[in-house]
Design a protein around this motif. Sequence first.
Motif: not given
Length: 131
Positions: A80-90, A100-102, A107-110, A116-123
Amino acid sequence: VEAEVGALLAANGFAGARLLPVSAATGAGIAALKAQRAAVAATGGARVPDGAFARYVVDRAFSAAGSGTVLRGTVIAGTIARGDALVISPAGIPARVRRLQIHGQAVALYQERGKAASTLTGLLTTTSAVP
Protein backbone atom coordinates in the motif's frame (compact mmCIF):
# COMPACT_ATOMS: atom_id res chain seq x y z
CA VAL A 1 -21.69 -22.76 10.25
CA GLU A 2 -18.94 -23.98 7.91
CA ALA A 3 -21.23 -23.59 4.89
CA GLU A 4 -22.11 -20.02 5.93
CA VAL A 5 -18.44 -19.09 6.45
CA GLY A 6 -17.49 -20.73 3.15
CA ALA A 7 -20.19 -18.76 1.31
CA LEU A 8 -19.08 -15.49 2.93
CA LEU A 9 -15.45 -16.16 2.01
CA ALA A 10 -16.36 -17.09 -1.56
CA ALA A 11 -18.38 -13.89 -1.97
CA ASN A 12 -15.34 -11.85 -0.91
CA GLY A 13 -12.65 -13.37 -3.10
CA PHE A 14 -11.60 -16.32 -0.94
CA ALA A 15 -13.38 -19.20 -2.67
CA GLY A 16 -11.81 -22.50 -1.71
CA ALA A 17 -10.01 -21.11 1.34
CA ARG A 18 -9.21 -23.80 3.88
CA LEU A 19 -11.43 -23.72 6.97
CA LEU A 20 -10.15 -24.82 10.36
CA PRO A 21 -13.04 -25.14 12.80
CA VAL A 22 -12.00 -24.37 16.39
CA SER A 23 -13.75 -23.93 19.72
CA ALA A 24 -12.37 -21.63 22.37
CA ALA A 25 -14.85 -23.17 24.82
CA THR A 26 -13.77 -26.80 24.38
CA GLY A 27 -10.34 -26.42 22.78
CA ALA A 28 -11.39 -28.59 19.84
CA GLY A 29 -9.32 -27.83 16.74
CA ILE A 30 -6.74 -25.65 18.52
CA ALA A 31 -3.91 -28.13 17.91
CA ALA A 32 -4.73 -28.25 14.18
CA LEU A 33 -4.81 -24.44 14.04
CA LYS A 34 -1.41 -24.18 15.75
CA ALA A 35 0.05 -26.77 13.39
CA GLN A 36 -1.29 -24.91 10.34
CA ARG A 37 0.09 -21.58 11.60
CA ALA A 38 3.50 -23.18 12.16
CA ALA A 39 3.46 -24.70 8.66
CA VAL A 40 2.58 -21.36 7.04
CA ALA A 41 5.22 -19.53 9.10
CA ALA A 42 7.87 -22.09 8.12
CA THR A 43 7.23 -21.51 4.40
CA GLY A 44 7.06 -17.73 4.69
CA GLY A 45 3.33 -17.80 3.98
CA ALA A 46 1.50 -17.34 0.74
CA ARG A 47 2.77 -14.49 -1.42
CA VAL A 48 0.56 -12.28 -3.51
CA PRO A 49 1.32 -12.10 -7.23
CA ASP A 50 2.34 -8.69 -8.61
CA GLY A 51 -0.72 -6.59 -9.38
CA ALA A 52 -2.98 -8.46 -6.96
CA PHE A 53 -5.04 -6.64 -4.36
CA ALA A 54 -3.43 -5.74 -1.07
CA ARG A 55 -5.07 -7.05 2.10
CA TYR A 56 -5.02 -5.00 5.28
CA VAL A 57 -6.53 -6.45 8.46
CA VAL A 58 -7.77 -3.54 10.57
CA ASP A 59 -7.39 -3.74 14.35
CA ARG A 60 -8.69 -0.25 15.07
CA ALA A 61 -10.37 2.56 13.14
CA PHE A 62 -11.05 6.08 14.36
CA SER A 63 -11.52 9.61 13.10
CA ALA A 64 -8.76 12.19 13.64
CA ALA A 65 -9.93 15.81 13.45
CA GLY A 66 -8.45 17.53 10.41
CA SER A 67 -6.86 14.33 9.10
CA GLY A 68 -9.56 11.83 8.20
CA THR A 69 -10.17 8.23 9.09
CA VAL A 70 -7.20 6.41 10.61
CA LEU A 71 -6.82 2.64 10.31
CA ARG A 72 -4.35 0.63 12.37
CA GLY A 73 -3.63 -2.98 11.59
CA THR A 74 -1.51 -5.43 9.65
CA VAL A 75 -0.83 -5.58 5.93
CA ILE A 76 -1.08 -9.31 5.29
CA ALA A 77 -0.64 -9.27 1.51
CA GLY A 78 0.60 -6.89 -1.15
CA THR A 79 1.74 -3.30 -0.75
CA ILE A 80 0.00 0.00 0.00
CA ALA A 81 1.40 3.40 -0.96
CA ARG A 82 0.47 7.04 -0.39
CA GLY A 83 -2.13 8.07 -2.95
CA ASP A 84 -3.40 4.52 -3.57
CA ALA A 85 -7.12 4.05 -4.12
CA LEU A 86 -8.55 1.43 -1.75
CA VAL A 87 -11.90 -0.29 -1.42
CA ILE A 88 -13.19 -1.06 2.07
CA SER A 89 -14.66 -4.56 1.82
CA PRO A 90 -17.17 -6.11 1.88
CA ALA A 91 -19.18 -2.84 1.70
CA GLY A 92 -17.30 -1.61 -1.40
CA ILE A 93 -16.58 1.85 0.02
CA PRO A 94 -13.89 3.74 -1.95
CA ALA A 95 -11.12 5.66 -0.16
CA ARG A 96 -7.69 7.13 -0.89
CA VAL A 97 -4.53 6.78 1.22
CA ARG A 98 -3.41 10.18 2.49
CA ARG A 99 -0.67 9.19 4.95
CA LEU A 100 1.15 6.03 6.08
CA GLN A 101 3.09 5.31 9.26
CA ILE A 102 5.05 2.42 10.70
CA HIS A 103 5.86 2.67 14.40
CA GLY A 104 5.08 6.40 14.36
CA GLN A 105 7.39 7.17 11.41
CA ALA A 106 5.96 8.47 8.12
CA VAL A 107 6.61 6.21 5.13
CA ALA A 108 5.67 6.34 1.44
CA LEU A 109 4.99 2.60 1.10
CA TYR A 110 4.47 -0.46 3.22
CA GLN A 111 4.54 -4.09 2.37
CA GLU A 112 2.95 -7.25 3.61
CA ARG A 113 3.63 -8.76 7.00
CA GLY A 114 3.88 -5.51 8.88
CA LYS A 115 1.95 -3.44 11.38
CA ALA A 116 0.97 -0.06 9.99
CA ALA A 117 -1.31 2.95 10.34
CA SER A 118 -2.92 4.74 7.43
CA THR A 119 -4.96 7.91 7.14
CA LEU A 120 -7.69 7.70 4.51
CA THR A 121 -9.66 10.40 2.75
CA GLY A 122 -12.91 10.22 0.87
CA LEU A 123 -14.84 8.33 3.53
CA LEU A 124 -18.10 9.59 4.92
CA THR A 125 -18.30 9.56 8.71
CA THR A 126 -21.24 7.78 10.26
CA THR A 127 -22.30 6.52 13.65
CA SER A 128 -23.25 3.11 12.32
CA ALA A 129 -20.90 0.21 11.70
CA VAL A 130 -19.76 -0.65 8.18
CA PRO A 131 -21.45 -3.93 7.16
